[in-house]
Design a protein around this motif. Structure first.
Motif, PDB file in Angstrom:
ATOM      1  N   LEU A 151      -1.591  16.472  -1.494  1.00 51.42           N
ATOM      2  CA  LEU A 151      -2.342  16.045  -0.317  1.00 51.42           C
ATOM      3  C   LEU A 151      -3.680  15.443  -0.723  1.00 51.42           C
ATOM      4  CD1 LEU A 151      -2.721  15.906   2.738  1.00 51.42           C
ATOM      5  CD2 LEU A 151      -3.574  18.268   2.672  1.00 51.42           C
ATOM      6  N   GLN A 152      -4.399  16.109  -1.640  1.00 47.92           N
ATOM      7  CA  GLN A 152      -5.690  15.595  -2.084  1.00 47.92           C
ATOM      8  C   GLN A 152      -5.547  14.231  -2.756  1.00 47.92           C
ATOM      9  OE1 GLN A 152      -9.009  17.428  -1.877  1.00 47.92           O
ATOM     10  NE2 GLN A 152      -9.351  15.216  -1.926  1.00 47.92           N
ATOM     11  N   ALA A 153      -4.530  14.101  -3.614  1.00 44.58           N
ATOM     12  CA  ALA A 153      -4.315  12.833  -4.312  1.00 44.58           C
ATOM     13  C   ALA A 153      -3.936  11.725  -3.337  1.00 44.58           C
ATOM     14  CB  ALA A 153      -3.218  12.998  -5.367  1.00 44.58           C
TER      15      ALA A 153
ATOM     16  N   ILE B  90       3.042   9.483  -5.786  1.00 43.16           N
ATOM     17  CA  ILE B  90       2.290  10.713  -5.542  1.00 43.16           C
ATOM     18  C   ILE B  90       3.197  11.807  -5.002  1.00 43.16           C
ATOM     19  CG2 ILE B  90       0.450  11.731  -4.101  1.00 43.16           C
ATOM     20  CD1 ILE B  90      -1.030   9.076  -4.304  1.00 43.16           C
ATOM     21  N   LEU B  91       4.233  11.412  -4.271  1.00 45.14           N
ATOM     22  CA  LEU B  91       5.124  12.399  -3.669  1.00 45.14           C
ATOM     23  C   LEU B  91       5.891  13.205  -4.713  1.00 45.14           C
ATOM     24  CD1 LEU B  91       6.574  10.300  -0.687  1.00 45.14           C
ATOM     25  CD2 LEU B  91       4.675  11.932  -0.654  1.00 45.14           C
ATOM     26  N   THR B  92       6.064  12.635  -5.897  1.00 50.82           N
ATOM     27  CA  THR B  92       6.807  13.335  -6.952  1.00 50.82           C
ATOM     28  C   THR B  92       5.925  13.708  -8.144  1.00 50.82           C
ATOM     29  OG1 THR B  92       7.438  11.192  -7.912  1.00 50.82           O
ATOM     30  CG2 THR B  92       8.977  12.214  -6.359  1.00 50.82           C
ATOM     31  N   GLN B  93       4.735  13.143  -8.207  1.00 55.26           N
ATOM     32  CA  GLN B  93       3.873  13.370  -9.361  1.00 55.26           C
ATOM     33  C   GLN B  93       3.262  14.767  -9.369  1.00 55.26           C
ATOM     34  OE1 GLN B  93       0.846  10.391  -9.730  1.00 55.26           O
ATOM     35  NE2 GLN B  93      -0.094  11.320 -11.544  1.00 55.26           N
ATOM     36  N   TYR B  94       2.982  15.307  -8.178  1.00 50.36           N
ATOM     37  CA  TYR B  94       2.329  16.607  -8.078  1.00 50.36           C
ATOM     38  C   TYR B  94       3.297  17.630  -7.483  1.00 50.36           C
ATOM     39  CZ  TYR B  94      -1.918  13.868  -8.763  1.00 50.36           C
ATOM     40  OH  TYR B  94      -2.868  13.018  -9.267  1.00 50.36           O
ATOM     41  N   THR B  95       3.459  18.753  -8.167  1.00 46.57           N
ATOM     42  CA  THR B  95       4.375  19.784  -7.687  1.00 46.57           C
ATOM     43  C   THR B  95       3.731  20.641  -6.603  1.00 46.57           C
ATOM     44  OG1 THR B  95       3.644  21.267  -9.471  1.00 46.57           O
ATOM     45  CG2 THR B  95       5.593  19.916  -9.889  1.00 46.57           C
TER      46      THR B  95
ATOM     47  N   SER C 166       0.826  -1.205   0.000  1.00 46.14           N
ATOM     48  CA  SER C 166       0.000   0.000   0.000  1.00 46.14           C
ATOM     49  C   SER C 166       0.862   1.259   0.000  1.00 46.14           C
ATOM     50  CB  SER C 166      -0.932   0.003   1.221  1.00 46.14           C
ATOM     51  OG  SER C 166      -1.870  -1.045   1.132  1.00 46.14           O
ATOM     52  N   LEU C 167       1.928   1.240   0.783  1.00 38.15           N
ATOM     53  CA  LEU C 167       2.852   2.377   0.810  1.00 38.15           C
ATOM     54  C   LEU C 167       3.532   2.554  -0.544  1.00 38.15           C
ATOM     55  CD1 LEU C 167       4.587   1.936   4.291  1.00 38.15           C
ATOM     56  CD2 LEU C 167       2.912   3.666   3.657  1.00 38.15           C
ATOM     57  N   ALA C 168       3.958   1.446  -1.136  1.00 40.40           N
ATOM     58  CA  ALA C 168       4.672   1.509  -2.413  1.00 40.40           C
ATOM     59  C   ALA C 168       3.793   2.101  -3.505  1.00 40.40           C
ATOM     60  CB  ALA C 168       5.150   0.115  -2.815  1.00 40.40           C
ATOM     61  N   ARG C 169       2.476   1.790  -3.465  1.00 40.52           N
ATOM     62  CA  ARG C 169       1.569   2.305  -4.489  1.00 40.52           C
ATOM     63  C   ARG C 169       1.395   3.815  -4.397  1.00 40.52           C
ATOM     64  NH1 ARG C 169      -1.350  -2.465  -3.236  1.00 40.52           N
ATOM     65  NH2 ARG C 169      -2.857  -1.349  -1.939  1.00 40.52           N
TER      66      ARG C 169
END
Length: 204
Positions: free
Chosen positions: A86-88, A75-80, A68-71
């Motif tokens: 946070l929403q994602a 997100i940590l790098t996908q959104y600037t 679950s963490l790996a999935r």
């Protein structure tokens, strides 16, 4: 001797099957024979990797958390923008698809079993702490960027995490009105409350 790569694949195959059985039947209904049948291997093969049912259950719980963490790492790098991140991140944990819902069933079983198992409590504290740290990092980034209100980022992360847990448990237990859209709306409301007020253009 079996090659290490094959052993790794076989072990994961067993853990996937174990999580599926736990998700459908609960930890009390977990049987080695069911896991073997699901994984299409012999019960002896399961026992080769996991001596007891307890060993298998603990490994399955940890694997479920880790996957679950790996999935969510992307997100940590996908959104600037920290607000979008946070929403994602929050949305990704709501039980809106089969994969996430199945993972939540295993999490729920982990928490119930942890009430009577100190080793599982330690596992939950460690792995749950990892995902809470990811959430805290997003909030801290948002505070540094001025898009999230000031305050203890750990406290804010715990607030958001508690909301996700509560909403998801309601959904899993069949609360008719707790749809994914409703959960998303509640999450947006809380996220909106911790966003820093925007400053109109030309105002300093």
């Amino acid at each position: 001797m079996t090659r290490p790569s094959v052993e790794t694949e076989r072990r994961e195959q067993i853990l996937v099957a174990a999580c599926e059985v736990i998700g459908r039947k609960g930890i009390k209904g977990l049987r080695i024979s069911d896991v073997a049948k699901r994984a299409e291997i012999s019960t002896g093969s399961v026992h080769y990797y996991f001596e007891t049912k307890r060993d298998l259950a603990h490994a399955a719980f940890e694997w479920n958390f880790t996957q679950s963490l790996a999935r969510r790492e992307s997100i940590l790098t996908q959104y600037t923008n920290a607000r979008d991140r946070l929403q994602a991140f929050v949305d990704s944990y709501l039980p809106y698809d089969d994969e996430t819902t199945a993972a939540w069933h295993v999490w729920a079983e982990t928490w119930v079993e942890a009430l009577h198992d100190s080793d599982l409590r330690k596992l939950n504290d460690r792995v749950y702490g990892q995902w809470r740290s990811m959430l805290t990092e997003i909030i801290r980034d948002g505070q540094e960027d001025g898009v999230i209100i000031d305050g203890d980022p750990v406290l804010l992360a715990n607030t958001v995490a508690s909301m996700i847990d509560g909403l998801s448990i309601q959904s899993l237990t069949g609360r008719r009105h707790m749809t994914w859209d409703r959960m998303h709306e509640v999450c947006e409301n809380l996220i909106g409350a911790i966003l820093a007020p925007s400053v109109p253009e030309g105002v300093s």
